[in-house]
Design a protein around this motif. Structure first.
Motif, PDB file in Angstrom:
ATOM      1  N   GLY A 163       8.745 -49.242 -15.884  1.00  0.00           N
ATOM      2  CA  GLY A 163       8.558 -47.969 -15.202  1.00  0.00           C
ATOM      3  C   GLY A 163       7.138 -47.456 -15.322  1.00  0.00           C
ATOM      4  N   ASN A 164       6.560 -47.574 -16.531  1.00  0.00           N
ATOM      5  CA  ASN A 164       5.176 -47.140 -16.730  1.00  0.00           C
ATOM      6  C   ASN A 164       4.212 -47.942 -15.868  1.00  0.00           C
ATOM      7  OD1 ASN A 164       5.975 -45.235 -18.605  1.00  0.00           O
ATOM      8  ND2 ASN A 164       5.451 -46.483 -20.386  1.00  0.00           N
ATOM      9  N   ARG A 165       4.469 -49.242 -15.771  1.00  0.00           N
ATOM     10  CA  ARG A 165       3.593 -50.097 -14.958  1.00  0.00           C
ATOM     11  C   ARG A 165       3.665 -49.697 -13.486  1.00  0.00           C
ATOM     12  NH1 ARG A 165      -0.952 -52.219 -13.736  1.00  0.00           N
ATOM     13  NH2 ARG A 165      -0.864 -54.205 -12.613  1.00  0.00           N
ATOM     14  N   LEU A 166       4.863 -49.407 -13.005  1.00  0.00           N
ATOM     15  CA  LEU A 166       5.024 -48.990 -11.617  1.00  0.00           C
ATOM     16  C   LEU A 166       4.249 -47.704 -11.350  1.00  0.00           C
ATOM     17  CD1 LEU A 166       8.285 -49.129  -9.565  1.00  0.00           C
ATOM     18  CD2 LEU A 166       6.948 -47.030  -9.582  1.00  0.00           C
ATOM     19  N   LEU A 167       4.363 -46.737 -12.257  1.00  0.00           N
ATOM     20  CA  LEU A 167       3.647 -45.470 -12.088  1.00  0.00           C
ATOM     21  C   LEU A 167       2.139 -45.675 -12.136  1.00  0.00           C
ATOM     22  CD1 LEU A 167       3.693 -42.406 -11.797  1.00  0.00           C
ATOM     23  CD2 LEU A 167       3.946 -42.234 -14.281  1.00  0.00           C
ATOM     24  N   GLU A 168       1.665 -46.550 -13.021  1.00  0.00           N
ATOM     25  CA  GLU A 168       0.227 -46.842 -13.102  1.00  0.00           C
ATOM     26  C   GLU A 168      -0.293 -47.401 -11.781  1.00  0.00           C
ATOM     27  OE1 GLU A 168      -0.089 -49.525 -16.334  1.00  0.00           O
ATOM     28  OE2 GLU A 168       0.274 -48.002 -17.886  1.00  0.00           O
ATOM     29  N   LEU A 169       0.479 -48.280 -11.160  1.00  0.00           N
ATOM     30  CA  LEU A 169       0.061 -48.870  -9.891  1.00  0.00           C
ATOM     31  C   LEU A 169      -0.107 -47.798  -8.817  1.00  0.00           C
ATOM     32  CD1 LEU A 169       2.368 -52.026  -9.798  1.00  0.00           C
ATOM     33  CD2 LEU A 169      -0.132 -52.048  -9.857  1.00  0.00           C
ATOM     34  N   VAL A 170       0.862 -46.907  -8.726  1.00  0.00           N
ATOM     35  CA  VAL A 170       0.807 -45.862  -7.700  1.00  0.00           C
ATOM     36  C   VAL A 170      -0.321 -44.882  -7.983  1.00  0.00           C
ATOM     37  CG1 VAL A 170       2.089 -43.977  -6.614  1.00  0.00           C
ATOM     38  CG2 VAL A 170       3.261 -46.110  -7.204  1.00  0.00           C
TER      39      VAL A 170
END
Length: 404
Positions: A121-128
């Protein structure tokens, strides 16, 4: 980017897109499904045909490996990612790479849950966040009109007596509709992640002061169990339907969690959530409650004023209602389910927010926070101990049903 209607690009043509998001857009003026991408191109074509027939839109069709092409479609203004949990991070990554290569998007919306682990989840948010793209967390329960009306009324009329102190959300049905849900590694868990991510998000909204900040979670306790689907007859049924060996690789089909929060004054407020895949009845059974001093409110999602009955002679062994697990018996009828179920409101809010270059009412930060509560609940259930989400590092934690 289109200049007229707001064009949504769907990444994923499965159940939630077909039964919820695509139909809900028909209720939103100046919005349409502009493109659909799916690993199986035939499924994208089928959903596009439905959109054409029901909503007077003609979505472009994209197949496996064509997420970037969808994101660069000039008629697509924003992307809705609804793919299965195990593909979601890579789908978002493809969208972000398209933006970095010049795709002109106004926002991205991601279906619940946003990941299988806190790390994901953290990785997904970082990408956005890397491309500063407005975002939305697609969680429909808090957007439901009945839930919103109850919350507003109780907070407004009950404030003088004191803030609400208990929120309860319970939901159960007969089991998921796709094989990957039953696979702990693909789904990320079992009934807890599938069902309680709804309930925990909803409870937190109910307990949050409309005029203030959300309360802070200070402790999590939880229980999980496999009550029905590891029994021989049911495990054989799953193997026949989905080629899954549930007898040797079970996941939880029941879960409950209690989250203790502290409000702005340091007083405790409680979220109680439960869910299961063990219910035998007509569709989804759900109860939502909010309690405070001198008042209470309740939403019963399976209460309805009308119902229908079909004999097995007419059913051909096929269901027609969400999570229906019988082809005979009386079934409730709910008019405009996408309206009552909050999908129209959540999608309207995302579109309006993206047009204003803002995040939606629920954004991916909220999605990460709810995912973290789910992971804390799994850890509490596994260890049998209370988990303090403020002090526990859950970054590398993988729920026990999802481990290899």
């Amino acid at each position: 980017m289109s200049s007229d209607d707001f064009g949504i690009g769907l990444v994923g043509a499965g159940f939630i897109s077909r039964e919820a998001h695509a139909p809900s857009v028909e209720y939103i003026p100046d919005a349409r499904i502009a493109g659909i991408q799916n690993r199986t191109r035939e499924n994208a074509s089928s959903l596009a045909a439905d959109c054409n027939q029901n909503g007077n839109s003609e979505p472009s069709i994209y197949g496996d490996g064509e997420i970037k092409a969808l994101a660069t479609d000039p008629d697509v203004d924003a992307i809705w990612v609804t793919t299965p949990n195990f593909t979601r991070l890579n789908a978002v990554k493809a969208v972000i790479e398209a933006v970095e290569d010049g795709a002109d998007l106004q926002g991205i919306a991601v279906e619940k849950p946003i990941g299988r682990t806190v790390k994901e989840g953290n990785r997904l948010l970082e990408l956005v966040d890397r491309v500063d793209l407005p975002h939305a967390y697609l969680e429909n329960w808090p957007h439901e009109p009945d839930v919103g009306d109850m919350r507003s009324l109780l907070w407004e009329q009950g404030r003088d007596a004191g803030r609400p102190y208990i929120a309860r959300s319970q939901a159960e049905h007969g089991g998921p509709h796709s094989g990957w849900f039953w696979d702990g590694r693909k789904q990320g868990g079992g009934a807890l992640t599938d069902m309680l991510c709804h309930a925990l998000a909803n409870n937190e909204i109910l307990l949050s002061d409309p005029n203030g900040s959300p309360p802070k979670a200070v402790s999590v306790t939880a229980n999980t169990g496999t009550l029905k689907w590891d029994r021989n007859a049911y495990a054989e049924e799953l193997e026949a339907a989905y080629d899954i060996n549930f007898a040797t690789d079970p996941v939880d089909d029941y879960a409950s969690a209690t989250i203790q929060y502290e409000d702005a004054n340091g007083r405790p407020v409680i979220s109680e959530a439960s869910g299961s895949w063990c219910y035998v009845g007509s569709g989804v059974r759900r109860t939502i409650e909010l309690l405070g001093p001198e008042y209470s409110g309740q939403v019963l999602s399976d209460e309805t004023s009308s119902s229908v009955f079909f004999s097995d002679d007419l059913s051909n062994d096929e269901g027609w209602a969400e999570k229906q697990n019988a082809t005979s018996g009386r079934m409730p009828v709910s008019a405009a389910e996408v309206v009552k179920g909050g999908y129209v409101a959540e999608n309207r809010n995302a579109i309006e927010s993206f047009r204003d270059e803002q995040n939606a009412r629920l954004d991916l930060d909220d999605g990460c926070r709810i995912l973290r509560l789910c992971m804390a609940a799994y850890k509490a259930a596994e260890t049998g101990q209370e988990v303090d989400p403020r002090a526990t590092d859950l970054t590398e934690y993988v729920p026990f049903p999802a481990r290899k």
